[in-house]
Enzyme design. Structure first.
Site, PDB file in Angstrom:
ATOM      1  N   LYS A 134       0.915  -1.665  -0.433  1.00 56.57           N
ATOM      2  CA  LYS A 134       0.130   0.095   0.006  1.00 56.57           C
ATOM      3  C   LYS A 134       1.000   1.518  -0.342  1.00 56.57           C
ATOM      4  CE  LYS A 134      -3.975  -1.581   0.725  1.00 56.57           C
ATOM      5  NZ  LYS A 134      -5.223  -2.047   0.111  1.00 56.57           N
ATOM      6  N   CYS A 135      -0.008   2.664  -0.334  1.00 53.21           N
ATOM      7  CA  CYS A 135       0.859   3.927  -0.208  1.00 53.21           C
ATOM      8  C   CYS A 135       1.620   3.866   0.989  1.00 53.21           C
ATOM      9  CB  CYS A 135       0.249   4.572  -0.370  1.00 53.21           C
ATOM     10  SG  CYS A 135       0.662   6.387  -0.321  1.00 53.21           S
ATOM     11  N   PRO A 136       2.345   4.610   1.287  1.00 49.92           N
ATOM     12  CA  PRO A 136       3.905   4.788  -0.329  1.00 49.92           C
ATOM     13  C   PRO A 136       4.513   3.641  -1.020  1.00 49.92           C
ATOM     14  CG  PRO A 136       4.695   5.650   2.084  1.00 49.92           C
ATOM     15  CD  PRO A 136       3.970   4.423   2.361  1.00 49.92           C
ATOM     16  N   ASP A 141      -2.906  -1.920  -5.465  1.00 52.42           N
ATOM     17  CA  ASP A 141      -4.103  -0.296  -4.789  1.00 52.42           C
ATOM     18  C   ASP A 141      -4.292  -0.285  -5.495  1.00 52.42           C
ATOM     19  OD1 ASP A 141      -4.032   1.721  -3.146  1.00 52.42           O
ATOM     20  OD2 ASP A 141      -1.742   2.342  -2.124  1.00 52.42           O
ATOM     21  N   ASP A 185      -1.395   8.044  -7.207  1.00 51.24           N
ATOM     22  CA  ASP A 185       0.260   8.529  -6.700  1.00 51.24           C
ATOM     23  C   ASP A 185       1.079   8.392  -7.276  1.00 51.24           C
ATOM     24  OD1 ASP A 185      -1.363   8.861  -4.117  1.00 51.24           O
ATOM     25  OD2 ASP A 185      -0.808   6.590  -3.492  1.00 51.24           O
TER      26      ASP A 185
END
Length: 76
Positions: free
Chosen positions: A14-16, A41, A47
């Site tokens: 997941k982010c980041p 994700d 992003d």
């Protein structure tokens, strides 16, 4: 599907992490080379597009394929 010079697999993160792994991979590449990023994700779509905009890299394509996201990014 388009051709690419290198591929990284960020599926399951997941982010980041997709952005951080993309940044690291691009740092080891040359101008004009294309990186394929595999991700699960959904936020990776926005992003990575924003990352490319901020850093000057070019999004070649972004698409969803069977619930996964495939990004092609050309090194600036």
């Amino acid at each position: 599907m388009a051709t690419f010079d290198r591929e990284i697999d960020t599926r399951g993160t997941k982010c980041p992490m997709p952005v951080l792994k993309t940044k690291k991979a691009l740092a080891a590449m040359q101008t004009g080379e294309v990186l394929q990023v595999l991700a699960t994700d959904p936020a990776s779509m926005a992003d990575l597009a924003e990352f490319a905009r901020q850093t000057g890299h070019r999004i070649v394509s972004q698409q969803e394929v069977n619930g996964e996201f495939v990004h092609l990014i050309e090194h600036k």
